[in-house]
Design a protein around this motif. Structure first.
Motif, short mmCIF file in Angstrom:
data_model
loop_
_atom_site.label_atom_id
_atom_site.label_comp_id
_atom_site.label_asym_id
_atom_site.label_seq_id
_atom_site.Cartn_x
_atom_site.Cartn_y
_atom_site.Cartn_z
N CYS A 8 0.82 -1.23 0.06
CA CYS A 8 -0.03 -0.16 -0.05
C CYS A 8 0.72 1.35 0.01
CB CYS A 8 -0.98 -0.08 1.33
SG CYS A 8 -1.93 1.29 1.64
N ILE A 10 -0.11 4.26 0.54
CA ILE A 10 -0.47 5.17 1.53
C ILE A 10 0.25 4.58 3.05
CG2 ILE A 10 -2.32 6.42 2.87
CD1 ILE A 10 -1.94 7.02 -0.23
N CYS A 38 -8.09 -1.48 -1.19
CA CYS A 38 -7.32 -1.60 0.01
C CYS A 38 -8.01 -1.47 1.25
CB CYS A 38 -6.09 -0.61 -0.15
SG CYS A 38 -5.09 -0.48 1.27
N CYS A 41 -6.16 1.62 3.60
CA CYS A 41 -6.46 2.88 3.72
C CYS A 41 -8.00 3.29 2.96
CB CYS A 41 -5.36 3.79 2.79
SG CYS A 41 -5.39 3.07 1.13
N HIS A 45 -6.24 0.56 -5.29
CA HIS A 45 -4.86 0.85 -5.80
C HIS A 45 -4.72 0.20 -7.25
CE1 HIS A 45 -3.74 2.63 -1.91
NE2 HIS A 45 -3.87 1.61 -1.41
ZN LIG Z 1 -3.82 1.37 0.50
#
Ligand SMILES: [Zn+2]
Length: 66
Positions: A8, A10, A38, A41, A45
């Motif tokens: 991820c 983020i 995801c 977050c 993605h």
């Molecule tokens: Zn994510």
């Protein structure tokens, strides 16, 4: 089979792509412009083969079995 993960962007956490492939199948699969929701977050993605990696199997405990 081995779970395919991406990271991820983020949170930096491992994220399952929902795919389970053996390495040979992974090499042959058409893994472009994939997207995955995801859980870390909450975003979607997009990923391609270059982003993906296999989940590292847990290390076996070494040492003697009692
Ligand atoms: Zn994510």
């Amino acid at each position: 089979m081995t779970e395919i993960l991406i990271r991820c962007p983020i949170t930096g956490k491992d994220l399952s792509t929902g795919l389970d492939l053996i390495p040979e199948a992974f090499e042959k699969a058409d893994l472009r412009n994939r997207s995955v929701g995801c859980p870390h977050c909450g975003q979607i993605h997009s990923w391609s083969r270059e982003d993906a990696y296999f989940r590292t199997p847990p290390e076996r405990e070494s040492g003697s079995m009692s």
